[in-house]
Design a protein around this motif. Structure first.
Motif, PDB file in Angstrom:
ATOM      1  N   UNK A 166     -33.910   7.953  78.144  1.00  0.00           N
ATOM      2  CA  UNK A 166     -35.237   7.782  78.123  1.00  0.00           C
ATOM      3  C   UNK A 166     -35.961   7.761  79.556  1.00  0.00           C
ATOM      4  N   UNK A 167     -35.358   7.328  80.523  1.00  0.00           N
ATOM      5  CA  UNK A 167     -35.577   7.166  82.009  1.00  0.00           C
ATOM      6  C   UNK A 167     -35.774   8.782  82.313  1.00  0.00           C
ATOM      7  N   UNK A 168     -34.717   9.433  82.032  1.00  0.00           N
ATOM      8  CA  UNK A 168     -34.749  10.940  82.629  1.00  0.00           C
ATOM      9  C   UNK A 168     -35.927  11.754  81.915  1.00  0.00           C
ATOM     10  N   UNK A 169     -36.425  11.115  80.992  1.00  0.00           N
ATOM     11  CA  UNK A 169     -37.255  12.149  79.973  1.00  0.00           C
ATOM     12  C   UNK A 169     -38.662  11.657  80.673  1.00  0.00           C
ATOM     13  N   UNK A 170     -38.689  10.588  81.052  1.00  0.00           N
ATOM     14  CA  UNK A 170     -39.965  10.147  81.804  1.00  0.00           C
ATOM     15  C   UNK A 170     -40.033  10.853  83.314  1.00  0.00           C
ATOM     16  N   UNK A 171     -38.903  10.854  84.183  1.00  0.00           N
ATOM     17  CA  UNK A 171     -38.640  11.675  85.255  1.00  0.00           C
ATOM     18  C   UNK A 171     -39.241  13.320  84.975  1.00  0.00           C
ATOM     19  N   UNK A 172     -38.700  13.528  84.117  1.00  0.00           N
ATOM     20  CA  UNK A 172     -39.098  15.126  83.710  1.00  0.00           C
ATOM     21  C   UNK A 172     -40.355  15.387  83.275  1.00  0.00           C
ATOM     22  N   UNK A 173     -41.023  14.452  82.424  1.00  0.00           N
ATOM     23  CA  UNK A 173     -42.133  14.606  82.253  1.00  0.00           C
ATOM     24  C   UNK A 173     -43.377  14.576  83.573  1.00  0.00           C
ATOM     25  N   UNK A 174     -42.834  13.599  84.265  1.00  0.00           N
ATOM     26  CA  UNK A 174     -43.729  13.574  85.403  1.00  0.00           C
ATOM     27  C   UNK A 174     -43.410  14.641  86.153  1.00  0.00           C
TER      28      UNK A 174
ATOM     29  N   UNK B 220     -51.667  19.500  78.662  1.00  0.00           N
ATOM     30  CA  UNK B 220     -50.208  19.233  78.219  1.00  0.00           C
ATOM     31  C   UNK B 220     -49.861  17.402  78.094  1.00  0.00           C
ATOM     32  N   UNK B 221     -49.483  17.147  76.949  1.00  0.00           N
ATOM     33  CA  UNK B 221     -49.142  15.815  76.875  1.00  0.00           C
ATOM     34  C   UNK B 221     -47.488  15.687  76.321  1.00  0.00           C
ATOM     35  N   UNK B 222     -46.872  14.491  76.925  1.00  0.00           N
ATOM     36  CA  UNK B 222     -45.581  14.463  76.630  1.00  0.00           C
ATOM     37  C   UNK B 222     -45.523  12.994  75.578  1.00  0.00           C
ATOM     38  N   UNK B 223     -44.303  13.383  74.696  1.00  0.00           N
ATOM     39  CA  UNK B 223     -43.978  12.162  73.830  1.00  0.00           C
ATOM     40  C   UNK B 223     -42.407  12.103  73.739  1.00  0.00           C
ATOM     41  N   UNK B 224     -42.250  10.747  74.106  1.00  0.00           N
ATOM     42  CA  UNK B 224     -40.974  10.467  74.015  1.00  0.00           C
ATOM     43  C   UNK B 224     -40.449   9.420  72.896  1.00  0.00           C
ATOM     44  N   UNK B 225     -39.476   9.891  71.951  1.00  0.00           N
ATOM     45  CA  UNK B 225     -39.405   9.222  70.662  1.00  0.00           C
ATOM     46  C   UNK B 225     -37.834   8.695  70.451  1.00  0.00           C
ATOM     47  N   UNK B 226     -37.312   7.778  70.140  1.00  0.00           N
ATOM     48  CA  UNK B 226     -35.799   7.613  69.948  1.00  0.00           C
ATOM     49  C   UNK B 226     -35.224   8.970  69.434  1.00  0.00           C
TER      50      UNK B 226
ATOM     51  N   UNK C 277     -42.613  30.625  92.696  1.00  0.00           N
ATOM     52  CA  UNK C 277     -42.219  31.851  92.143  1.00  0.00           C
ATOM     53  C   UNK C 277     -40.784  32.255  92.057  1.00  0.00           C
ATOM     54  N   UNK C 278     -40.220  31.269  92.412  1.00  0.00           N
ATOM     55  CA  UNK C 278     -38.633  31.130  92.334  1.00  0.00           C
ATOM     56  C   UNK C 278     -38.070  31.361  90.763  1.00  0.00           C
ATOM     57  N   UNK C 279     -37.212  32.499  91.013  1.00  0.00           N
ATOM     58  CA  UNK C 279     -36.632  32.979  89.758  1.00  0.00           C
ATOM     59  C   UNK C 279     -35.961  31.897  88.903  1.00  0.00           C
ATOM     60  N   UNK C 280     -36.167  31.419  87.830  1.00  0.00           N
ATOM     61  CA  UNK C 280     -35.494  30.500  87.071  1.00  0.00           C
ATOM     62  C   UNK C 280     -34.071  30.420  87.057  1.00  0.00           C
ATOM     63  N   UNK C 281     -33.638  31.732  86.836  1.00  0.00           N
ATOM     64  CA  UNK C 281     -31.957  31.755  86.754  1.00  0.00           C
ATOM     65  C   UNK C 281     -31.187  31.532  88.031  1.00  0.00           C
ATOM     66  N   UNK C 282     -31.945  31.591  89.394  1.00  0.00           N
ATOM     67  CA  UNK C 282     -31.280  31.321  90.627  1.00  0.00           C
ATOM     68  C   UNK C 282     -31.693  29.847  90.643  1.00  0.00           C
ATOM     69  N   UNK C 283     -32.610  29.340  90.752  1.00  0.00           N
ATOM     70  CA  UNK C 283     -32.829  28.080  90.695  1.00  0.00           C
ATOM     71  C   UNK C 283     -32.869  27.094  89.403  1.00  0.00           C
ATOM     72  N   UNK C 284     -31.883  26.618  89.211  1.00  0.00           N
ATOM     73  CA  UNK C 284     -31.861  25.811  87.934  1.00  0.00           C
ATOM     74  C   UNK C 284     -32.571  24.794  87.761  1.00  0.00           C
ATOM     75  N   UNK C 285     -33.116  24.449  86.697  1.00  0.00           N
ATOM     76  CA  UNK C 285     -33.992  23.203  86.562  1.00  0.00           C
ATOM     77  C   UNK C 285     -33.119  22.169  85.631  1.00  0.00           C
ATOM     78  N   UNK C 286     -32.059  22.444  85.012  1.00  0.00           N
ATOM     79  CA  UNK C 286     -31.241  21.672  84.345  1.00  0.00           C
ATOM     80  C   UNK C 286     -31.956  21.349  83.003  1.00  0.00           C
ATOM     81  N   UNK C 287     -33.028  22.073  82.770  1.00  0.00           N
ATOM     82  CA  UNK C 287     -33.797  21.920  81.534  1.00  0.00           C
ATOM     83  C   UNK C 287     -33.971  23.161  80.572  1.00  0.00           C
TER      84      UNK C 287
END
Lengths: 338, 338
Positions: free
Chosen positions: B106-114, B63-69, A53-63
């Motif tokens: 690419x590695x960060x994208x994998x981590x994010x999707x996981x 939800x599924x993830x796709x990573x492309x160059x 439930x953490x608010x997104x603007x307080x806990x940033x996801x860097x995404x």
């Protein structure tokens, strides 16, 4: 130690749980005074918010999330490139969603980005989007929102656009100054603002230069397949008007190139028989034969600007900063087709 | 009622907490017997897994993830279109990430999707990817993985590819049969498999037809800007070999079109002075002048196939199903440039 709940804070202050929750999330509909009381008590009682439930603007996801109609359009692919480039510099990851010009898909993409947790959302709307509740939803979740290129005029948020009407006006006026009089327009779908604005620019240039507007010279391209739309409309145009048309202003380079292909294949000389102007300055417009006169629409730069605006809002966190609308400069690039 | 923890289950069965966790998540390195014991006890004790720790294969996110160059390449944009189309039919949302040919990204994208939670991941690797730990990580998280187009041969998972070597061989052999003898090759970067395979196909076709392989006719295009790479390499090729080269096999249509532009602008006649074959059958190859002979690489169909394989694995859930490698058919499309 038993965890402190929102309910305990609410009881202590004699307000509702919803108000406590909203106060902690800095919702605009809670008074500053209440927010202060709630936050101070929460701090005193050592309240730890539930992770989900953490608010997104307080806990940033860097995404951050981007929703575009499609990446098959080179313009959007370059905007995305610009967004990613700028985001990377600030150590932000970019999640991309495609609506495929489907409103349902656009709404679901918004829901998904909200539920997955992003620090901000950038959207270029689908051509069919006419209801903007999903944009309000983003704002109600206190997630910064920036619209770009295909925007909603009535949604209150930051925007990055070009002046479509002015750009179209300049293109058509250029044709008129070159002596063309029977100027056709291949427009986009009826709904999206860019399509309306480019059409209005076309019409205004005709009227201001005392050329009668002839609706039979306007064709709608709305099959989500610009090249074939342009090609098919070119055939219709020639079938109907024959030599009684001498120029064409197309809503995108791809539509223009579809038409160009039809003219090339049917012995219609460009620009002798018909001149063509496109829109976007897709790099292929400088490669085809003849090369295409077009309006340069700076996609990559637009992407960087979109991120810049979003980042400013993310950084401002719970402080309200004024929304901005940035207009990117366009320019007419003159080549062989006119 | 106090919640049952993994620890209690572990103590009851006299095994480690890790084993309990893995058993509940159906990790392959836990015996079937142990899995059965753990699951039965967990059910008996009414164990409720922590939401954030829920195994992705048991609680589907749809939800599924796709990573492309990149999506600037039309080929990837069409593959994505195919994936989204097929996913939509099964009510799946597609999250898209772009590595921009950057391994770190690419590695960060994998981590994010996981971390965001997806039911499956599809990847086309960046040109620089030479270590595949991040792919193993996906597998260790029990998330179905399908690689496509730019794959890692050593990673054990389902794959969708084309036979690049065979396709290149056919293209070059066609040139030889047409009487061309001094055939240049604009290849891709040294690392990615598709670049290696297309180069090997080129070389093999020469050797099998008794044409000496001349390394000075091979140019590397690795600046992530195919059009300009092709344009610059064409200049180098002509500067070095003049009229002593009569054909060109380019690794992509975009590289071919860059070269074509250089030849067109410098009075070098296609195909009289030099013939060109591209790769991918990007639709612009049928629009430029002269139209480009190329190898048709069915991106949209590939996208649909990639999703089909992934979906099969998602549906199979914890049952191990054999990995598949599907080879998409390519074909030589003959046009004016040869």
């Amino acid at each position: 130690m038993k965890a402190i709940t929102l309910k305990q804070i609410a009881e202590e202050l004699n307000i509702s749980v919803t108000t406590v929750s909203k106060a902690l999330k800095d919702y605009p509909d809670v008074s500053k005074k209440t927010k202060k009381q709630v936050k101070e008590l929460a701090k005193k009682l050592n309240y730890i918010p539930n992770a989900s439930a953490v608010n997104l603007r307080t806990q940033q996801t860097k995404t951050i999330g981007v929703i575009v109609p499609t990446t098959v359009h080179h313009f959007f692919a370059t905007v995305i490139k610009g967004i990613i480039k700028a985001a990377k510099k600030k150590d932000y990851m970019v999640i991309l969603m495609q609506s495929e010009e489907d409103v349902e898909q656009e709404i679901k993409s918004v829901d998904l980005l909200i539920s997955k947790g992003v620090d901000g959302i950038m959207i270029s709307l689908s051509n069919k989007t006419q209801n903007f509740d999903h944009l309000e939803k983003i704002k109600n979740h206190d997630i910064p929102l920036v619209l770009f290129d295909k925007i909603s005029k009535i949604t209150d948020c930051s925007k990055v656009v070009i002046n479509d009407q002015k750009a179209a006006y300049e293109a058509v006026e250029y044709l008129i100054k070159k002596g063309y009089k029977r100027i056709a327009h291949f427009r986009g779908d009826l709904n999206p603002q860019v399509s309306i604005d480019r059409f209005l620019g076309y019409k205004k240039a005709l009227l201001n230069n005392n050329i009668e507007f002839d609706p039979s010279l306007v064709y709608i391209c709305n099959n989500n397949d610009d090249f074939n739309d342009g090609h098919a409309s070119a055939k219709k145009l020639i079938d109907m008007h024959g030599k009684n048309v001498d120029a064409l202003f197309a809503i995108t380079d791809m539509v223009a190139i579809g038409a160009l292909k039809y003219f090339n294949d049917n012995g219609i000389k460009i620009p002798k028989d018909i001149a063509i102007i496109g829109f976007s300055n897709w790099f292929m417009s400088s490669v085809i034969t003849p090369t295409l006169t077009t309006i340069d629409q700076p996609g990559y730069k637009m992407g960087k600007t979109v991120f810049k605006l979003l980042y400013k809002e993310i950084k401002a966190k719970n402080v309200d900063i004024p929304y901005e609308t940035i207009e990117m400069k366009t320019s007419l690039v003159i080549r062989e087709s006119t």
